[in-house]
Design a protein around this motif. Structure first.
Motif, PDB file in Angstrom:
ATOM      1  N   GLY A 176      75.864  18.796  28.842  1.00 29.15           N
ATOM      2  CA  GLY A 176      74.968  18.143  27.890  1.00 29.15           C
ATOM      3  C   GLY A 176      75.707  17.700  26.642  1.00 29.15           C
ATOM      4  N   ALA A 177      75.382  16.480  26.171  1.00 31.45           N
ATOM      5  CA  ALA A 177      76.031  15.930  24.973  1.00 31.45           C
ATOM      6  C   ALA A 177      75.014  15.566  23.911  1.00 31.45           C
ATOM      7  N   GLY A 178      73.916  16.324  23.862  1.00 27.76           N
ATOM      8  CA  GLY A 178      72.960  16.189  22.773  1.00 27.76           C
ATOM      9  C   GLY A 178      73.422  17.017  21.583  1.00 27.76           C
ATOM     10  N   PRO A 179      72.550  17.267  20.614  1.00 27.43           N
ATOM     11  CA  PRO A 179      72.938  18.045  19.428  1.00 27.43           C
ATOM     12  C   PRO A 179      73.548  19.407  19.768  1.00 27.43           C
ATOM     13  N   SER A 180      72.984  20.098  20.758  1.00 27.23           N
ATOM     14  CA  SER A 180      73.520  21.416  21.115  1.00 27.23           C
ATOM     15  C   SER A 180      74.873  21.305  21.785  1.00 27.23           C
ATOM     16  N   GLY A 181      75.037  20.336  22.700  1.00 28.76           N
ATOM     17  CA  GLY A 181      76.319  20.150  23.357  1.00 28.76           C
ATOM     18  C   GLY A 181      77.407  19.735  22.387  1.00 28.76           C
ATOM     19  N   LEU A 182      77.059  18.857  21.444  1.00 30.47           N
ATOM     20  CA  LEU A 182      78.032  18.438  20.432  1.00 30.47           C
ATOM     21  C   LEU A 182      78.393  19.605  19.516  1.00 30.47           C
ATOM     22  N   SER A 183      77.408  20.440  19.194  1.00 32.07           N
ATOM     23  CA  SER A 183      77.685  21.642  18.395  1.00 32.07           C
ATOM     24  C   SER A 183      78.693  22.534  19.103  1.00 32.07           C
ATOM     25  N   ALA A 184      78.479  22.745  20.410  1.00 34.39           N
ATOM     26  CA  ALA A 184      79.396  23.579  21.185  1.00 34.39           C
ATOM     27  C   ALA A 184      80.788  22.963  21.222  1.00 34.39           C
ATOM     28  N   ALA A 185      80.845  21.647  21.421  1.00 36.00           N
ATOM     29  CA  ALA A 185      82.153  20.968  21.483  1.00 36.00           C
ATOM     30  C   ALA A 185      82.901  21.106  20.164  1.00 36.00           C
ATOM     31  N   ARG A 186      82.211  20.918  19.066  1.00 33.53           N
ATOM     32  CA  ARG A 186      82.859  20.997  17.757  1.00 33.53           C
ATOM     33  C   ARG A 186      83.347  22.420  17.474  1.00 33.53           C
ATOM     34  N   ALA A 187      82.524  23.420  17.795  1.00 36.09           N
ATOM     35  CA  ALA A 187      82.925  24.807  17.527  1.00 36.09           C
ATOM     36  C   ALA A 187      84.112  25.211  18.389  1.00 36.09           C
ATOM     37  N   LEU A 188      84.113  24.828  19.658  1.00 41.43           N
ATOM     38  CA  LEU A 188      85.241  25.150  20.528  1.00 41.43           C
ATOM     39  C   LEU A 188      86.496  24.417  20.066  1.00 41.43           C
ATOM     40  N   GLN A 189      86.321  23.167  19.647  1.00 41.62           N
ATOM     41  CA  GLN A 189      87.450  22.399  19.134  1.00 41.62           C
ATOM     42  C   GLN A 189      88.086  23.091  17.932  1.00 41.62           C
ATOM     43  N   LYS A 190      87.269  23.525  16.987  1.00 40.97           N
ATOM     44  CA  LYS A 190      87.781  24.178  15.787  1.00 40.97           C
ATOM     45  C   LYS A 190      88.468  25.501  16.118  1.00 40.97           C
ATOM     46  N   ALA A 191      88.008  26.149  17.191  1.00 43.03           N
ATOM     47  CA  ALA A 191      88.604  27.424  17.588  1.00 43.03           C
ATOM     48  C   ALA A 191      89.840  27.236  18.464  1.00 43.03           C
ATOM     49  N   GLY A 192      90.174  25.984  18.785  1.00 41.54           N
ATOM     50  CA  GLY A 192      91.344  25.720  19.606  1.00 41.54           C
ATOM     51  C   GLY A 192      91.153  26.055  21.065  1.00 41.54           C
ATOM     52  N   ILE A 193      89.909  25.995  21.550  1.00 34.94           N
ATOM     53  CA  ILE A 193      89.602  26.334  22.943  1.00 34.94           C
ATOM     54  C   ILE A 193      89.409  25.050  23.741  1.00 34.94           C
ATOM     55  N   GLN A 195      72.215  22.626  12.097  1.00 32.87           N
ATOM     56  CA  GLN A 195      73.179  23.590  11.565  1.00 32.87           C
ATOM     57  C   GLN A 195      72.924  24.962  12.170  1.00 32.87           C
ATOM     58  N   GLY A 196      71.655  25.303  12.390  1.00 30.86           N
ATOM     59  CA  GLY A 196      71.336  26.561  13.056  1.00 30.86           C
ATOM     60  C   GLY A 196      71.895  26.616  14.464  1.00 30.86           C
ATOM     61  N   ARG A 197      71.854  25.481  15.141  1.00 30.39           N
ATOM     62  CA  ARG A 197      72.433  25.419  16.480  1.00 30.39           C
ATOM     63  C   ARG A 197      73.961  25.460  16.419  1.00 30.39           C
ATOM     64  N   TYR A 198      74.532  24.848  15.412  1.00 23.18           N
ATOM     65  CA  TYR A 198      75.982  24.914  15.273  1.00 23.18           C
ATOM     66  C   TYR A 198      76.436  26.361  15.041  1.00 23.18           C
ATOM     67  N   GLU A 199      75.654  27.130  14.308  1.00 19.93           N
ATOM     68  CA  GLU A 199      76.000  28.536  14.089  1.00 19.93           C
ATOM     69  C   GLU A 199      75.956  29.305  15.414  1.00 19.93           C
ATOM     70  N   GLN A 200      75.023  28.932  16.293  1.00 20.45           N
ATOM     71  CA  GLN A 200      75.036  29.478  17.655  1.00 20.45           C
ATOM     72  C   GLN A 200      76.375  29.191  18.328  1.00 20.45           C
ATOM     73  N   ALA A 201      76.794  27.930  18.225  1.00 24.98           N
ATOM     74  CA  ALA A 201      78.036  27.509  18.862  1.00 24.98           C
ATOM     75  C   ALA A 201      79.242  28.240  18.286  1.00 24.98           C
ATOM     76  N   GLU A 202      79.247  28.458  16.986  1.00 24.78           N
ATOM     77  CA  GLU A 202      80.331  29.219  16.354  1.00 24.78           C
ATOM     78  C   GLU A 202      80.436  30.621  16.941  1.00 24.78           C
ATOM     79  N   LEU A 203      79.276  31.229  17.186  1.00 27.20           N
ATOM     80  CA  LEU A 203      79.266  32.576  17.754  1.00 27.20           C
ATOM     81  C   LEU A 203      79.863  32.560  19.156  1.00 27.20           C
ATOM     82  N   ILE A 204      79.475  31.578  19.960  1.00 23.06           N
ATOM     83  CA  ILE A 204      80.039  31.467  21.309  1.00 23.06           C
ATOM     84  C   ILE A 204      81.551  31.292  21.236  1.00 23.06           C
ATOM     85  N   ALA A 205      82.000  30.379  20.374  1.00 19.70           N
ATOM     86  CA  ALA A 205      83.437  30.120  20.247  1.00 19.70           C
ATOM     87  C   ALA A 205      84.177  31.366  19.791  1.00 19.70           C
TER      88      ALA A 205
END
Length: 474
Positions: free
Chosen positions: A9-26, A358-368
């Motif tokens: 998925g590349a909606g807001p949640s998918g983009l949040s996950a992509a950005r968080a993983l990117q920042k974490a170097g994953i 932003q709340g969803r991005y914080e979810q993504a940060e936790l996953i990353a």
């Protein structure tokens, strides 16, 4: 070996996950059924349930990503502005190139080693690839919930997911079943095009104006949240001062307190009711040709019925047992992690007033943070799993007693949820303190750290011969 994660998925949640993983170097790969990013907000996406008149129902500043403000002054931007925003966001951070578009994931199967084999179909044929983990971010508002009614309707029966523009209603006698935010939006559209408009409702609703005291209503009281009973007491009276009592327009009296179900952010519907442009009808009893019979004994003739009956969670590419699906929805820690930590991570399975992207991005940060810990700090990841397995899961309701409906089964209070997610992320980031001498005394390594404000010290001892761990608390 370097971990690689799949994002579906590349909606807001998918983009949040992509950005968080990117920042974490994953490393990650994304898969999207549509031709580009945006998910729900791309009206041309075959799975999108967007319609021409749709706007945000939460305000811009409470919804946007913190690191990427929207380039508009509108308080409640339209879907056209938002799809441009997501495309700009993905391009700005170099996320677009990581996604395979026009590609549908067909299956996820767990491998013996704990990884996942992903199968998909795209423009270049079938794909089969192994991943260490998979983020499910395919959205919660795509699979229509279509209830079963007695009898048969001879006219046009359509779920609001297929509604795109008001001209679909021109000249028709329209009945809308349900009065959620989409149903009320479409009713407002309909009064300008349809021959007549009624809404069938089974319960009462609370209506929130988009503006209170000249400001977007969700920007008020952004500091320390009030206790639930006090907020309910105050807000109910403030809203009635602005909107009046919806019961006088024909709505049933709510059998629940405000914020125990999602409020309707649309007071234009009340204006049109006051003008006699539409009517409120009781719950459905049965269909008989073009006649609809209601439970209060009344009936009406209609050409079209629009089902504003919401959506069902849908992860069709993976067996429900892998998601700990219990009852109406998966039972996940913080609505993200399966209790057995099997490498599936769910993004966006949260509904909450005002949680924003932003709340969803914080979810993504936790996953990353967890995925990074698996590779770089396995002791932190192990402690996190023990915490989930052994300790009580946090209360995400914020003190509200949500209705026991399917669509409310993954509802959370934004303040309680974001607080719990941030705490979990901090827990995973905490630097362990190693006491070599104490470790030697116990025949292994001695690691301790503290969890947030609880000042709860957890000690893990590893016996090098048996590879077993014991835990003590102080």
């Amino acid at each position: 070996m370097e971990q690689r994660i799949a994002i579906i998925g590349a909606g807001p949640s998918g983009l949040s996950a992509a950005r968080a993983l990117q920042k974490a170097g994953i490393a990650f790969d994304g898969f999207e059924t549509s031709q580009g990013v945006g998910g729900l907000w791309d009206i041309d996406n075959p799975r999108s349930t967007m319609y021409e008149s749709a706007h945000l129902i939460s305000s811009r500043t409470t919804t946007e990503f913190a690191e990427f403000p929207m380039d508009t002054k509108a308080d409640y931007p339209s879907h056209r502005t938002l799809i441009r925003y997501f495309r700009d966001y993905a391009d700005h951070f170099g996320l677009t190139e990581h996604f395979r578009f026009d590609t549908r994931v067909t299956a996820l199967e767990q491998d013996p080693d704990g990884g996942w084999t992903l199968r998909a179909s795209g423009p270049d044929g079938d794909i089969e690839q192994r991943y260490d983990g998979v983020v499910l971010a395919n959205g919660t508002l795509a699979e229509p919930n279509v209830p079963v009614f007695r009898g048969e309707f001879a006219g046009e029966l359509m779920h609001t997911s297929a509604y795109k523009r008001a001209t679909q209603l021109t000249g028709k006698r329209v009945l809308i079943i349900g009065a959620g935010n989409s149903g009320c939006d479409i009713a407002v559209d309909a009064v300008h095009h349809a021959a007549s408009v009624d809404m069938s409702v089974r319960r009462g609703y609370y209506f929130v104006p988009r503006y209170l005291f000249g400001k977007p209503s969700d920007t008020l009281n952004q500091g320390k949240p009030l206790p639930a009973p006090l907020k309910q007491f105050i807000d109910k009276r403030v809203l009635q001062a602005f909107t009046g009592d919806p019961v006088r327009f024909g709505f049933p009296k709510p059998d629940y307190k405000i914020y125990e179900s999602h409020p309707i952010v649309n007071t234009l519907i009340l204006n049109h009711l006051g003008q006699g442009d539409l009517g409120i009808r009781a719950d459905i009893d049965r269909f008989d040709g073009n006649t609809v019979h209601f439970r209060d004994g009344s009936s009406g003739e209609y050409d079209m019925i629009l089902l504003a009956t919401g959506y069902k969670l849908d992860y069709p590419f993976v067996d429900k047992s892998h998601l700990n699906w219990t009852g109406m929805s998966p039972s996940l820690y913080l609505n993200v992690f399966t209790p057995d930590f099997n490498g599936l991570y769910v993004m966006g399975m949260i509904e909450a007033s005002g949680i924003g992207w932003q709340g969803r991005y914080e979810q993504a940060e936790l996953i990353a943070e967890y995925v990074a810990a698996l590779e770089e700090h396995p002791e932190r990841a192990a402690a996190f799993r023990r915490h989930v397995a052994e300790d009580a899961w946090p209360d995400l309701t914020g003190g509200y007693k949500y209705l026991g409906l399917e669509r409310m089964s993954y509802y959370v209070n934004k303040d309680a949820y974001r607080r719990a997610v941030r705490h979990a992320t901090e827990e995973l980031r905490a630097e362990p303190e190693t006491d070599a001498d104490a470790g030697a005394a116990h025949g292994g390594r001695f690691v301790s750290w503290r969890r947030g404000r609880r000042d709860l010290e957890v000690t893990v001892r590893l016996n090098p011969q048996t590879k077993t761990k014991t835990k003590a608390r102080a």
